[in-house]
Design a protein around this motif. Structure first.
Motif, PDB file in Angstrom:
ATOM      1  N   ILE A 195       0.914  -1.272   0.138  1.00  0.00           N
ATOM      2  CA  ILE A 195       0.080  -0.025  -0.189  1.00  0.00           C
ATOM      3  C   ILE A 195       0.723   1.284  -0.083  1.00  0.00           C
ATOM      4  CG2 ILE A 195      -1.779   1.306   1.424  1.00  0.00           C
ATOM      5  CD1 ILE A 195      -2.888  -1.450   2.276  1.00  0.00           C
ATOM      6  N   ASN A 196       1.930   1.357   0.840  1.00  0.00           N
ATOM      7  CA  ASN A 196       3.015   2.434   0.965  1.00  0.00           C
ATOM      8  C   ASN A 196       3.583   2.744  -0.512  1.00  0.00           C
ATOM      9  OD1 ASN A 196       2.567   3.638   3.507  1.00  0.00           O
ATOM     10  ND2 ASN A 196       3.469   1.838   4.328  1.00  0.00           N
ATOM     11  N   LYS A 197       3.819   1.856  -1.287  1.00  0.00           N
ATOM     12  CA  LYS A 197       4.290   2.043  -2.369  1.00  0.00           C
ATOM     13  C   LYS A 197       3.516   2.522  -3.707  1.00  0.00           C
ATOM     14  CE  LYS A 197       8.243  -1.034  -1.658  1.00  0.00           C
ATOM     15  NZ  LYS A 197       8.979  -2.055  -1.951  1.00  0.00           N
ATOM     16  N   ASN A 198       2.126   2.481  -3.640  1.00  0.00           N
ATOM     17  CA  ASN A 198       1.090   2.893  -4.492  1.00  0.00           C
ATOM     18  C   ASN A 198       0.288   4.103  -4.238  1.00  0.00           C
ATOM     19  OD1 ASN A 198       1.045   0.513  -6.827  1.00  0.00           O
ATOM     20  ND2 ASN A 198       1.597  -0.516  -4.970  1.00  0.00           N
ATOM     21  N   GLU A 199      -0.249   4.538  -5.298  1.00  0.00           N
ATOM     22  CA  GLU A 199      -1.260   5.531  -5.096  1.00  0.00           C
ATOM     23  C   GLU A 199      -2.679   5.178  -4.910  1.00  0.00           C
ATOM     24  OE1 GLU A 199      -0.462   8.505  -4.441  1.00  0.00           O
ATOM     25  OE2 GLU A 199       1.884   7.923  -4.178  1.00  0.00           O
ATOM     26  N   PHE A 200      -3.466   5.438  -4.106  1.00  0.00           N
ATOM     27  CA  PHE A 200      -4.891   4.955  -4.178  1.00  0.00           C
ATOM     28  C   PHE A 200      -5.982   6.195  -4.347  1.00  0.00           C
ATOM     29  CE2 PHE A 200      -2.136   2.352  -1.916  1.00  0.00           C
ATOM     30  CZ  PHE A 200      -2.416   1.084  -2.223  1.00  0.00           C
ATOM     31  N   GLY A 201      -7.136   5.461  -4.712  1.00  0.00           N
ATOM     32  CA  GLY A 201      -8.297   6.432  -5.188  1.00  0.00           C
ATOM     33  C   GLY A 201      -9.139   5.938  -6.163  1.00  0.00           C
ATOM     34  N   LYS A 202     -10.127   6.573  -6.502  1.00  0.00           N
ATOM     35  CA  LYS A 202     -11.231   6.260  -7.341  1.00  0.00           C
ATOM     36  C   LYS A 202     -10.612   6.049  -8.817  1.00  0.00           C
ATOM     37  CE  LYS A 202     -14.914   5.832  -4.309  1.00  0.00           C
ATOM     38  NZ  LYS A 202     -13.967   6.114  -3.260  1.00  0.00           N
ATOM     39  N   THR A 203      -9.761   6.796  -8.987  1.00  0.00           N
ATOM     40  CA  THR A 203      -9.213   6.798 -10.356  1.00  0.00           C
ATOM     41  C   THR A 203      -7.624   6.237 -10.396  1.00  0.00           C
ATOM     42  OG1 THR A 203      -8.241   9.090 -10.108  1.00  0.00           O
ATOM     43  CG2 THR A 203     -10.352   9.031 -11.047  1.00  0.00           C
ATOM     44  N   ARG A 204      -7.230   5.739  -9.366  1.00  0.00           N
ATOM     45  CA  ARG A 204      -6.016   5.085  -9.265  1.00  0.00           C
ATOM     46  C   ARG A 204      -6.189   3.594  -8.834  1.00  0.00           C
ATOM     47  NH1 ARG A 204      -2.213   9.059  -9.219  1.00  0.00           N
ATOM     48  NH2 ARG A 204      -0.676   7.380 -10.302  1.00  0.00           N
ATOM     49  N   VAL A 205      -5.267   3.183  -7.955  1.00  0.00           N
ATOM     50  CA  VAL A 205      -5.495   1.614  -7.374  1.00  0.00           C
ATOM     51  C   VAL A 205      -6.602   1.636  -6.143  1.00  0.00           C
ATOM     52  CG1 VAL A 205      -4.133  -0.224  -6.240  1.00  0.00           C
ATOM     53  CG2 VAL A 205      -2.964   1.081  -7.742  1.00  0.00           C
ATOM     54  N   GLN A 206      -7.252   0.556  -6.442  1.00  0.00           N
ATOM     55  CA  GLN A 206      -7.961   0.299  -5.261  1.00  0.00           C
ATOM     56  C   GLN A 206      -7.871  -1.118  -4.733  1.00  0.00           C
ATOM     57  OE1 GLN A 206     -12.472   2.507  -6.215  1.00  0.00           O
ATOM     58  NE2 GLN A 206     -12.195   0.340  -6.868  1.00  0.00           N
ATOM     59  N   ILE A 207      -7.987  -1.146  -3.450  1.00  0.00           N
ATOM     60  CA  ILE A 207      -7.348  -2.368  -2.598  1.00  0.00           C
ATOM     61  C   ILE A 207      -8.792  -2.899  -1.837  1.00  0.00           C
ATOM     62  CG2 ILE A 207      -6.213  -3.371  -0.709  1.00  0.00           C
ATOM     63  CD1 ILE A 207      -4.530  -2.879  -3.021  1.00  0.00           C
ATOM     64  N   GLY A 208      -9.007  -4.290  -1.828  1.00  0.00           N
ATOM     65  CA  GLY A 208     -10.008  -4.875  -1.098  1.00  0.00           C
ATOM     66  C   GLY A 208      -9.191  -6.067  -0.299  1.00  0.00           C
ATOM     67  N   ILE A 209      -9.727  -6.423   0.883  1.00  0.00           N
ATOM     68  CA  ILE A 209      -9.290  -7.622   1.544  1.00  0.00           C
ATOM     69  C   ILE A 209     -10.493  -8.522   2.060  1.00  0.00           C
ATOM     70  CG2 ILE A 209      -7.926  -8.495   3.498  1.00  0.00           C
ATOM     71  CD1 ILE A 209      -6.018  -6.075   3.611  1.00  0.00           C
ATOM     72  N   ILE A 210     -10.129  -9.786   1.801  1.00  0.00           N
ATOM     73  CA  ILE A 210     -10.954 -10.808   2.185  1.00  0.00           C
ATOM     74  C   ILE A 210     -10.205 -11.795   2.954  1.00  0.00           C
ATOM     75  CG2 ILE A 210     -12.584 -12.662   1.721  1.00  0.00           C
ATOM     76  CD1 ILE A 210     -13.407 -10.994  -0.799  1.00  0.00           C
ATOM     77  N   GLN A 211     -10.319 -12.155   4.350  1.00  0.00           N
ATOM     78  CA  GLN A 211      -9.854 -12.989   4.927  1.00  0.00           C
ATOM     79  C   GLN A 211     -10.802 -14.420   4.959  1.00  0.00           C
ATOM     80  OE1 GLN A 211      -8.266 -14.248   9.431  1.00  0.00           O
ATOM     81  NE2 GLN A 211      -9.080 -12.033   8.941  1.00  0.00           N
ATOM     82  N   PHE A 212     -10.034 -15.355   4.833  1.00  0.00           N
ATOM     83  CA  PHE A 212     -10.797 -16.541   4.940  1.00  0.00           C
ATOM     84  C   PHE A 212     -10.040 -17.805   5.849  1.00  0.00           C
ATOM     85  CE2 PHE A 212      -7.779 -17.656   1.860  1.00  0.00           C
ATOM     86  CZ  PHE A 212      -7.338 -19.044   1.984  1.00  0.00           C
ATOM     87  N   SER A 213     -10.696 -18.739   6.310  1.00  0.00           N
ATOM     88  CA  SER A 213     -10.593 -19.911   7.231  1.00  0.00           C
ATOM     89  C   SER A 213     -11.751 -20.946   6.895  1.00  0.00           C
ATOM     90  CB  SER A 213     -10.462 -19.673   8.714  1.00  0.00           C
ATOM     91  OG  SER A 213     -11.590 -19.428   9.164  1.00  0.00           O
ATOM     92  N   THR A 214     -12.572 -21.469   7.776  1.00  0.00           N
ATOM     93  CA  THR A 214     -13.479 -22.069   7.301  1.00  0.00           C
ATOM     94  C   THR A 214     -14.278 -21.636   6.714  1.00  0.00           C
ATOM     95  OG1 THR A 214     -13.194 -23.262   9.463  1.00  0.00           O
ATOM     96  CG2 THR A 214     -15.085 -24.033   8.463  1.00  0.00           C
TER      97      THR A 214
END
Length: 471
Positions: free
Chosen positions: A247-266
């Motif tokens: 994240i620190n190495k990229n630019e974020f926003g609606k017109t740049r990179v967007q990040i989401g996270i999903i965690q899984f186990s069972t």
């Protein structure tokens, strides 16, 4: 992102055959794309110069192949108001298309580029002949400054995943052109209309990010992270730390990179979706606050859960490059092949990263290729995540693999070929299959064998499962 070069190939394999690859230039033309020219027809443009704009468009057309499965061209002219000349799917015959360009008559009037951009955006939709999911380009050509505001309209069209090039002639406002394209790299300024004849040489049809290991400029990226009990708490923190570094190495926003996270186990759990945070500090805080789930390792269920989070209704931006990065240390407790194929068939680029005892063969099944599968000994290595993942559309170099293509191998099975050599032909095809994504919306493979008579082994749409195809 890297250039998306899509080709339909016919391979003739016989005893004396050879293949020559020709490398396309950095500014080469796309093979599959939707391209709309938005041309200024205002009164500030002399009639002879307007004709030069049309000639430049015609030259571009002459250098490309057109049709429903190749390139589509649309033209919108604007002055005080915009006017559709023809939409993307209107003409697939080159001669008819060139005639339509020749017949365009200059509007005259003012220069309202903002209104023209708002008018244009819908013409990339499927209802207007567009093909969302493939590369789409807008090429603006103007000689003046807009009489209305452009920033919101330009941002809206880029947010749809459209690559915007802005070409200014003479007194055009360069800063305004950059606002429209969103990048100096996609803005061009020439002294006169005569220079437009080389428009195809100055525009590079790429999805910005030329180097392996480089960071994306515009992308949707979801991290699917294993939070099962086999992952020690200190190692789970290292996974989070690796994401924070990214994240620190990229630019974020609606017109740049967007990040989401999903965690899984069972079961899987959404931590946050793609459009939830566009402030880097808030995004980093959200990653830091993720708590490990513990439990089993049902990767297949997690993949099925994840696919919907790339949709526009969940903050995704279909039409731009979208990536799933799986990080796991174990073997799945459920089936992964169907879920993985479904997510790749949506056009998603899947990277699978395994740590320690992770099942490498299963990781390849998920990513669809060895090139997008990584296996490391321990969680400490994840800190270099951004250095070994290449955010590109998988064809930067000559000889690289297609993403969407119909490929028929026409192979010589005559008596002049020894049985052991025929097996080598089959082995070469198997290697090719292993290096590509197979399916109805990706690469389809067919084989015809010939000797005295030809014989169809299987047709293009017969197999969309790689394991069955290899068998």
């Amino acid at each position: 992102m890297g250039r998306l070069e899509v080709t339909a190939l016919l391979f003739l394999l016989t005893a004396n055959a050879y293949v020559t690859n020709s490398q396309r230039s950095a500014c080469g033309n796309p093979e599959v794309a939707d391209v709309i020219f938005l041309i200024d027809g205002s009164s500030s443009i002399r009639s002879q110069d307007f004709e030069k704009v049309k000639e430049a468009t015609a030259t571009f057309i002459n250098k490309n192949e057109f049709g429903k499965t190749r390139m589509q061209i649309g033209v919108i002219q604007f002055s005080t108001k915009p006017r559709l000349e023809f939409q993307l799917d209107q003409y697939d015959d080159k001669a008819v298309l060139l005639k339509a360009v020749h017949q365009i008559r200059q509007l005259h009037g003012g220069t309202n580029i903002g209104q023209a951009l708002n008018f244009t955006i819908d013409y990339f939709d499927s209802s207007k002949g567009g093909r969302p999911g493939i590369q789409q380009y807008l090429i603006l050509i103007t000689d003046g400054e807009s009489g209305d505001h452009v920033s919101e309209a330009a941002r809206a069209i880029r947010d749809r995943g459209v690559n915007v090039f802005a070409i200014g002639i003479g007194a055009a406002n360069h800063a305004e052109l950059v606002t429209i394209s969103g990048s100096q790299d996609q803005t061009f300024h020439v002294d006169n209309f005569g220079a437009l004849k080389d428009v195809d040489k100055c525009i590079s049809f790429v999805v910005r990010s030329p180097n392996a290991g480089s960071n994306p400029e515009v992308a949707d990226i979801i991290f699917l992270i294993d939070g099962s009990s086999s992952v020690r708490s200190q190692d789970f923190e290292k996974v989070k730390s690796a994401i924070e570094t990214f994240i620190n190495k990229n630019e974020f926003g609606k017109t740049r990179v967007q990040i989401g996270i999903i965690q899984f186990s069972t079961k899987p759990r959404l931590e946050f979706q793609l459009d939830q945070y566009d402030d880097k500090a808030v995004l980093l805080k959200a990653v830091h606050q993720i708590q490990q789930l513990h439990g089993g390792t049902n990767t297949g269920q997690a993949l099925n859960f994840t696919i919907g989070y790339f949709d526009s209704s969940k903050g995704g931006r279909p039409g731009i490059q979208q990536y799933l990065i799986l990080i796991t240390d174990g073997e799945s407790g459920d089936q992964v092949s169907e879920a993985a194929r479904a997510i790749r068939d949506r056009g998603l680029n899947v990277f699978a990263i395994g740590i320690g005892a992770a099942n490498h063969a299963e990781l390849v099944t998920i990513s669809g290729s060895q090139e997008k599968t990584f296996h490391v000994d321990n969680f400490d290595t994840l800190k270099d995540l951004d250095k070994w993942i290449s955010f590109e559309a998988h064809s930067p170099n000559a000889g690289s693999n297609p993403e969407v293509a119909d490929i028929i191998f026409l192979i010589d099975g005559s008596s002049s070929i020894r049985s052991q050599d025929f097996e080598k032909v089959k082995s070469a095809i198997e290697t090719f299959i292993n290096k590509n994504e197979i399916g109805k919306t990706r690469v389809q493979i067919g084989i015809i064998q010939f000797s005295t008579e030809p014989h169809v082994e299987f047709q293009l749409d017969q197999y969309d499962d790689k394991a069955v195809l290899l068998k």
